[in-house]
Design a protein around this motif. Structure first.
Motif, short mmCIF file in Angstrom:
data_model
loop_
_atom_site.label_atom_id
_atom_site.label_comp_id
_atom_site.label_asym_id
_atom_site.label_seq_id
_atom_site.Cartn_x
_atom_site.Cartn_y
_atom_site.Cartn_z
N LEU A 1 1.13 16.90 2.64
CA LEU A 1 1.91 16.10 1.93
C LEU A 1 2.49 14.75 2.45
O LEU A 1 2.28 13.84 1.89
N TYR A 2 2.62 14.59 3.85
CA TYR A 2 3.04 13.63 4.45
C TYR A 2 1.92 12.42 4.52
O TYR A 2 2.17 11.50 4.23
N PRO A 3 0.73 12.89 5.05
CA PRO A 3 -0.43 11.86 5.15
C PRO A 3 -0.58 11.24 3.57
O PRO A 3 -0.74 10.14 3.36
N TRP A 4 -0.98 12.09 2.76
CA TRP A 4 -1.42 11.66 1.49
C TRP A 4 -0.65 11.98 0.22
O TRP A 4 -0.76 11.59 -0.96
N GLY A 5 0.17 13.26 0.29
CA GLY A 5 0.83 13.78 -0.94
C GLY A 5 1.84 13.03 -1.42
O GLY A 5 2.29 12.73 -2.72
N LEU A 6 2.90 12.08 -0.83
CA LEU A 6 3.82 11.55 -1.13
C LEU A 6 3.15 10.04 -1.73
O LEU A 6 3.68 9.66 -2.84
N LEU A 7 2.11 9.60 -1.33
CA LEU A 7 1.18 8.48 -1.67
C LEU A 7 0.78 8.91 -3.15
O LEU A 7 0.87 8.10 -4.25
N ALA A 8 0.10 10.01 -3.21
CA ALA A 8 -0.20 10.64 -4.62
C ALA A 8 0.92 10.57 -5.47
O ALA A 8 0.58 10.34 -6.77
N THR A 9 2.16 11.17 -5.37
CA THR A 9 3.33 11.43 -6.09
C THR A 9 3.51 9.94 -6.27
O THR A 9 3.99 9.91 -7.73
#
Length: 176
Positions: free
Chosen positions: A51-59
């Motif tokens: 979630l923190y490395p890429w999930g929030l960016l994808a969101t």
């Protein structure tokens, strides 16, 4: 989001003219964004390592795609303009502000609920609190009305007591 909005042009198909390739692409990107957001809402947990490395960016990218699609004549815009969702738009700032602490506060241990019942309770409490915030705080500020002295004499102590009791009750299970 700003980059995507900057790169898009105002809707060229608003007058029911032919749809441009940009509008078609925005529609597909918006639908994909909705799928990504719905999937993340379903699978993401606080302890998800992705979630923190890429999930929030994808969101953020998915949300940007939904915003761009909603500015054009697309299926996403039609869905988001549905009558039941319009009042939710007015409450969105309150829901955004209040849902997180409410979701943490109303957990399985405190309520005895789980699954859909717990989610429904959390959503109802979030919407109720956001509605109260909208009518009691946001609308008076937006309309320029001031709190009269006699109302302030009641509202401020009540708010202080609610905040104090809520904080003590919510944190009662924490170690000292």
């Amino acid at each position: 989001a700003c980059v995507m909005l900057r790169r898009t042009q105002p809707p060229d198909d608003a007058a029911h003219g032919p749809r441009s390739p940009g509008s078609i692409a925005a529609g597909f990107a918006g639908l994909a964004g909705l799928v990504v957001i719905a999937t993340f809402v379903h699978v993401a947990r606080l302890d998800s390592t992705w979630l923190y490395p890429w999930g929030l960016l994808a969101t953020a990218v998915a949300t940007s795609a939904v915003v761009v699609a909603s500015l054009r004549r697309t299926a996403v815009a039609v869905v988001l303009a549905a009558a039941p969702l319009i009042p939710l738009g007015g409450l969105s700032s309150g829901v955004s502000l209040l849902h997180w602490p409410i979701f943490l506060w109303l957990n399985e241990a405190r309520t005895g609920l789980d699954g859909a019942a717990l989610f429904a309770l959390r959503v109802l409490v979030s919407l109720g609190a956001a509605t109260a915030l909208y009518h009691l705080v946001e609308m008076p500020i937006r309309s320029g009305r001031r709190l009269q002295a006699r109302h302030a004499a009641i509202a401020l102590p009540v708010a202080a007591v609610v905040l104090l009791v809520g904080t003590l009750w919510t944190t009662r299970d924490l170690p000292p």
